[in-house]
Design a protein around this motif. Sequence first.
Motif, short mmCIF file in Angstrom:
data_model
loop_
_atom_site.label_atom_id
_atom_site.label_comp_id
_atom_site.label_asym_id
_atom_site.label_seq_id
_atom_site.Cartn_x
_atom_site.Cartn_y
_atom_site.Cartn_z
N GLU A 57 38.14 37.11 40.00
CA GLU A 57 36.81 36.53 40.39
C GLU A 57 37.09 35.71 41.82
O GLU A 57 37.67 34.51 41.84
CB GLU A 57 36.50 35.50 39.41
N PRO A 58 36.91 36.20 43.21
CA PRO A 58 36.26 37.56 43.09
C PRO A 58 37.42 38.51 43.08
O PRO A 58 38.65 38.30 42.98
CB PRO A 58 35.90 37.54 44.64
N PRO A 59 37.15 39.82 42.95
CA PRO A 59 38.35 40.64 42.79
C PRO A 59 38.94 41.19 44.17
O PRO A 59 38.22 41.48 45.19
CB PRO A 59 37.60 42.26 42.51
N LEU A 60 40.18 40.69 44.23
CA LEU A 60 40.95 40.73 45.54
C LEU A 60 42.21 41.35 45.18
O LEU A 60 43.08 41.33 44.22
CB LEU A 60 41.12 39.30 46.02
N VAL A 61 42.90 42.20 46.20
CA VAL A 61 44.25 42.70 46.06
C VAL A 61 44.90 42.25 47.32
O VAL A 61 44.38 41.78 48.18
CB VAL A 61 44.04 44.41 46.35
#
Length: 182
Positions: A57-61
Amino acid sequence: MDITPDTEQTPSTNITPAYYRQVLGKLPTGVVAITGINDDNEKLGLVVGTFQSLSLEPPLVMFCVDKSSSSWPKLRKLQKFTANILADDQIAICRSLSRKGPEKFENLPCTEGPLGTPHLDGATAYIDCLVTAEVVVGDHYMVVGAVSHMTEGNGDALLFRAGKFGQYQPLEIPTEAARSAS
């Protein structure tokens, strides 16, 4: 931002790059092709072994790329990329994208993803991202991408360990009932 180790806090060692690779090579990594396409319709790509989830949360890579890479400066300008998680039968694709020069994508079938970036046919997953941060860490750039789209493919991921490619092999762990019967 440049994160440089504090030399007063870093122990003095005689760890050579070869020994460092030997020890850390024991840990398997996934093989991921980072791809993009520029305004001249030239497909760009590189292979990384340091790709991982960073935040839900948030989607991070995030992934890391060597500062000496000739491909990353071109990809950086796009501010978007697809992380193609290569399948265990895609060693040839890994080798092709690891080369230098414009012929990297020669004979590599791909389709256009939601961001207009190349999705390599047959990958186990496609993660489309917008670059949100880049940090210099030692001799690498650590790149953070905000995930905008994800698509799951088929098959198992290609792994790399101790200088060799491999594939996932699950362990057969006996249940408690099977252990007590023996």
